[in-house]
Design a protein around this motif. Structure first.
Motif, PDB file in Angstrom:
ATOM      1  N   GLU A 188     -81.218  30.397 -94.685  1.00 25.47           N
ATOM      2  CA  GLU A 188     -81.029  31.423 -95.188  1.00 25.47           C
ATOM      3  C   GLU A 188     -80.246  31.036 -96.015  1.00 25.47           C
ATOM      4  N   PHE A 199     -72.954  40.671-103.194  1.00 25.29           N
ATOM      5  CA  PHE A 199     -72.239  39.463-101.729  1.00 25.29           C
ATOM      6  C   PHE A 199     -71.078  39.342-102.376  1.00 25.29           C
ATOM      7  N   ALA A 251     -78.586  33.196 -99.883  1.00 29.04           N
ATOM      8  CA  ALA A 251     -78.598  34.537-100.831  1.00 29.04           C
ATOM      9  C   ALA A 251     -78.469  33.975-102.619  1.00 29.04           C
ATOM     10  N   ARG A 297     -81.540  38.008-101.179  1.00 24.11           N
ATOM     11  CA  ARG A 297     -81.395  37.503 -99.061  1.00 24.11           C
ATOM     12  C   ARG A 297     -83.329  36.896 -98.999  1.00 24.11           C
TER      13      ARG A 297
END
Length: 104
Positions: free
Chosen positions: A88, A62, A90, A73
């Motif tokens: 969502e 990332f 990370a 993720r």
């Protein structure tokens, strides 16, 4: 070449491979993905109950434009006021810190 010398070479190679593997895991170990997800779920539970969650067990790179870090993720859904919200994220694989969060 004697069989004894060959076997000593193979044993030495295996020992060095094990030592290198253990050393690299100690230098930059990743947190287990399930622990990272559990911590993120606990943070979300403080606001509203969790309806569902998921996480990819493999890391990916990332980049935020300045640095690149390995991340897991995943996503979380929750119901607030009768509406389902899906997020969502990370999370840094080394620390578990969320580096990106988006509502979908």
């Amino acid at each position: 070449m004697k069989l004894r010398d060959f076997l000593i070479g193979v044993a030495t190679g295996l020992a060095v491979a094990v030592i290198i593997k253990e050393t690299t895991e100690q230098v930059a170990p990743y947190k287990p993905a399930n622990k990272v997800l559990e911590n993120i779920k606990n943070e979300f539970k403080e606001v509203a109950p969790i309806d569902g969650s998921w996480i990819f067990m493999k890391t990916e790179e990332f980049s935020n434009g300045v640095s690149t870090v390995p991340v897991y993720r995943g996503g979380i859904s929750r119901v607030t006021d009768g509406n389902t919200e899906t997020f969502e994220f990370a999370a840094d694989a080394r620390t578990g810190v969320v580096v990106d969060l988006q509502q979908v």
